[in-house]
Write an enzyme that holds these catalytic residues in place. Sequence first.
Site, PDB file in Angstrom:
ATOM      1  N   GLU A  17      88.803  61.132  84.171  1.00  0.00           N
ATOM      2  CA  GLU A  17      89.506  61.913  85.191  1.00  0.00           C
ATOM      3  C   GLU A  17      90.957  62.181  84.813  1.00  0.00           C
ATOM      4  OE1 GLU A  17      87.556  59.333  85.836  1.00  0.00           O
ATOM      5  OE2 GLU A  17      86.036  59.985  87.306  1.00  0.00           O
TER       6      GLU A  17
ATOM      7  N   PHE B 207      82.154  50.489  99.384  1.00  0.00           N
ATOM      8  CA  PHE B 207      81.974  50.677  97.947  1.00  0.00           C
ATOM      9  C   PHE B 207      82.741  51.925  97.493  1.00  0.00           C
ATOM     10  CE2 PHE B 207      79.487  52.543  94.378  1.00  0.00           C
ATOM     11  CZ  PHE B 207      79.859  51.605  93.419  1.00  0.00           C
ATOM     12  N   GLN B 208      83.524  51.766  96.467  1.00  0.00           N
ATOM     13  CA  GLN B 208      84.343  52.846  95.894  1.00  0.00           C
ATOM     14  C   GLN B 208      85.286  53.470  96.917  1.00  0.00           C
ATOM     15  OE1 GLN B 208      81.718  55.443  93.557  1.00  0.00           O
ATOM     16  NE2 GLN B 208      82.141  54.104  91.809  1.00  0.00           N
TER      17      GLN B 208
ATOM     18  N   LYS C  71      82.830  61.993 102.716  1.00  0.00           N
ATOM     19  CA  LYS C  71      81.490  62.450 102.335  1.00  0.00           C
ATOM     20  C   LYS C  71      80.749  63.081 103.515  1.00  0.00           C
ATOM     21  CE  LYS C  71      77.401  61.127  99.717  1.00  0.00           C
ATOM     22  NZ  LYS C  71      76.738  60.109  98.886  1.00  0.00           N
TER      23      LYS C  71
ATOM     24  N   MET D 146     108.401  55.835  68.838  1.00  0.00           N
ATOM     25  CA  MET D 146     109.625  55.906  69.632  1.00  0.00           C
ATOM     26  C   MET D 146     110.086  54.521  70.070  1.00  0.00           C
ATOM     27  SD  MET D 146     112.032  57.687  70.680  1.00  0.00           S
ATOM     28  CE  MET D 146     111.848  59.443  70.961  1.00  0.00           C
TER      29      MET D 146
HETATM   30  C1  LIG Z   1     101.234  55.743  79.237  1.00  0.00           C
HETATM   31  C2  LIG Z   1     102.464  55.300  78.513  1.00  0.00           C
HETATM   32  N1  LIG Z   1     102.563  54.031  78.075  1.00  0.00           N
HETATM   33  C3  LIG Z   1     103.671  53.627  77.413  1.00  0.00           C
HETATM   34  C4  LIG Z   1     104.705  54.480  77.188  1.00  0.00           C
HETATM   35  C5  LIG Z   1     105.954  54.033  76.439  1.00  0.00           C
HETATM   36  N2  LIG Z   1     106.080  54.783  75.188  1.00  0.00           N
HETATM   37  C6  LIG Z   1     106.894  55.852  75.055  1.00  0.00           C
HETATM   38  S1  LIG Z   1     106.794  56.592  73.549  1.00  0.00           S
HETATM   39  C7  LIG Z   1     105.686  55.442  73.029  1.00  0.00           C
HETATM   40  C8  LIG Z   1     105.134  55.495  71.632  1.00  0.00           C
HETATM   41  C9  LIG Z   1     104.229  56.635  71.405  1.00  0.00           C
HETATM   42  O1  LIG Z   1     103.571  56.431  70.188  1.00  0.00           O
HETATM   43  P1  LIG Z   1     102.928  57.621  69.409  1.00  0.00           P
HETATM   44  O2  LIG Z   1     102.001  58.371  70.274  1.00  0.00           O
HETATM   45  O3  LIG Z   1     102.357  57.116  68.145  1.00  0.00           O
HETATM   46  O4  LIG Z   1     104.169  58.595  69.169  1.00  0.00           O
HETATM   47  P2  LIG Z   1     105.394  58.426  68.137  1.00  0.00           P
HETATM   48  O5  LIG Z   1     106.570  57.962  68.944  1.00  0.00           O
HETATM   49  O6  LIG Z   1     104.990  57.443  67.083  1.00  0.00           O
HETATM   50  O7  LIG Z   1     105.594  59.805  67.602  1.00  0.00           O
HETATM   51  C10 LIG Z   1     105.401  54.504  74.031  1.00  0.00           C
HETATM   52  C11 LIG Z   1     104.498  53.341  73.885  1.00  0.00           C
HETATM   53  C12 LIG Z   1     104.566  55.800  77.703  1.00  0.00           C
HETATM   54  N3  LIG Z   1     105.525  56.708  77.576  1.00  0.00           N
HETATM   55  N4  LIG Z   1     103.435  56.182  78.332  1.00  0.00           N
END
Ligand SMILES: Cc1ncc(C[n+]2csc(CCOP(=O)(O)OP(=O)(O)O)c2C)c(N)n1
Length: 578
Positions: A52, A114-115, A164, A477
């Site tokens: 979803e 449920f759900q 529902k 990042m």
């Molecule tokens: C759902 C979610 N979980 C955690 C984060 C924290 N976060 C921000 S950037 C990042 C790394 C992303 O890794 P990747 O997709 O490999 O991108 P890169 O920075 O390596 O280009 C994380 C864990 C987030 N923004 N969203």
Amino acid sequence: MTERMTGAQALVRALEHVGVDTVFGIPGGAILPAYDPLYDSTKVRHVLVRHEQGAGHAAEGYAQATGRVGVCMATSGPGATNLVTPIADAFMDSVPIVAITGQVASSMIGTDAFQESDISGITMPITKHNFLVTDPDDIPRTIMEAFHIASTGRPGPVLVDISKDALQAETEFRWPPTMQLPGYRPVTRPHSKQIREAAKLIAESRRPVLYVGGGVHKARASAELLELAELADIPVVTTLMARGTFPDGHPQHLGMPGMHGSVSAVGALQKSDLIIGLGVRFDDRVTGDLSSFAPHAKVVHADIDPAEISKNRHADVPIVGDCKEVITDLIAAIRASGQKGDYSDWWKLLNGLKETYPLGYDTAEDGSLAPQYVMERLSAIVGPEAYYVSGVGQHQMWAAQFIDYEKPGTFINSGGLGTMGFAVPAAMGAKMGRPDATVWAIDGDGCFQMTNQELATCAIEGVPIKIAVINNGNLGMVRQWQTLFYDERYSNTDLQTTRRIPDFVKLAEAYGCVGLRCERPEDVDAVIEKAMEINDVPVVIDFVVHQDAMVWPMIAGGASNDTIQIAINMAPKWENEE
Ligand SMILES: Cc1ncc(C[n+]2csc(CCOP(=O)(O)OP(=O)(O)O)c2C)c(N)n1
Ligand SMILES: [Mg+2]
């Protein structure tokens, strides 16, 4: 004219009447009655997704690429809660979507059936509005209201939760229903006195800057923006949500402001004496430390949402209105006044910054692939007509920095919430909304692992998107912050993707897509060209890039924009300014 039918039939009929052609979703017990008449609809195509969250982001991608309302559907409980992230995402980025969820029978609500989950309660703070419908007679009117609310004023997500029994019971269907929204009247016409005041400040200023946000494209006002900028000769900065709203190639464009903005864009805000904020939020990613943000600037702030104005930064001239009308009126007021500011010294300073500190990057000594180079080549080969949809992380910032956006709305990403996993399903939605356009997802190896299950949907439904996985083997990042602020202690950011777990090429193939890999700069053009030639199935390119590449410039979180660095311990000089 009325017709007798079930609530579920009335729902599908109402969706047809409001012009829905695509719904992304997954069925389940509580929403099952709606899926039965949906099966017969010749107007509404239901796209069966694999999760979803994918349905929600697909609805967002569809909405952003078309300007229409995106629609997703899910069952009660876990189906509905899986929509929470995309709903929050749409709320933060003002994306018009309607989420339709099944709810347990009204007699069971509140019994931990449920759900059962209280999805209207859960999404109260992350929807523009939401409805719990338990009477079949209310379904057509609620659908009409939901689409109206989602798409007017400041756009945003609306949830319609339908029990529902309301779907199963009979009702008299009548179209159009009469909306009952007495308190909802978004102001679109700006106040003329405020417009005159803004025009006066513009003429008096010496260092004005147009700070352009996502609201300008949402108002479809990029043509007016261009006219205003050229008429008044004012420099322009475009936020992450506004990339493409003003052409990157235009000489008055200074780039993106903020945490990873260009020196010229950040400098333009910091050194400005008049910020004209259009459809912006003065978001912390742009302002940095608020108390030292643009200390000499007066502020004109125009937004359709009065709650944004003076929220973070006091507005000397607040303007509530639709950006298209605001800009049109500003153009007329400036023309009528016959006055023009003298910004020649300002342009000298800014052009100096632009020339001295262009965006750039280092190439690794070992000849490995620089992620920024991949972006540059994508930009050059794919061109500005395509849609680029990114995930969240370093690759997102490089996509914002190194791809040239010349057309409004061509960069689609998760700005406010920063949702990893956005790219693949949003690109799918964008491609379904704009089947003739080329759609590239630019994803991280981390992000890609969150929602790549929608490759199955793309392959089966015939949605040939192209995906560039910028595979640095890391949550890049976060790793960058560990490099800079945690002594290079890389706690839990190594995804070990370099061991090919998973092997993205094989993964793509397993999903019925074409998988390609590129590890050397000299192969980049050929692999992109190859992907451009494949238009019948989705293509995934595993770009194996250097893990130490960093996003520059950078302003540390919460720090002043004045502390911007162009590389580790390297600050720009704001010379010869005063
Ligand atoms: C759902 C979610 N979980 C955690 C984060 C924290 N976060 C921000 S950037 C990042 C790394 C992303 O890794 P990747 O997709 O490999 O991108 P890169 O920075 O390596 O280009 C994380 C864990 C987030 N923004 N969203
Ligand atoms: Mg990564």
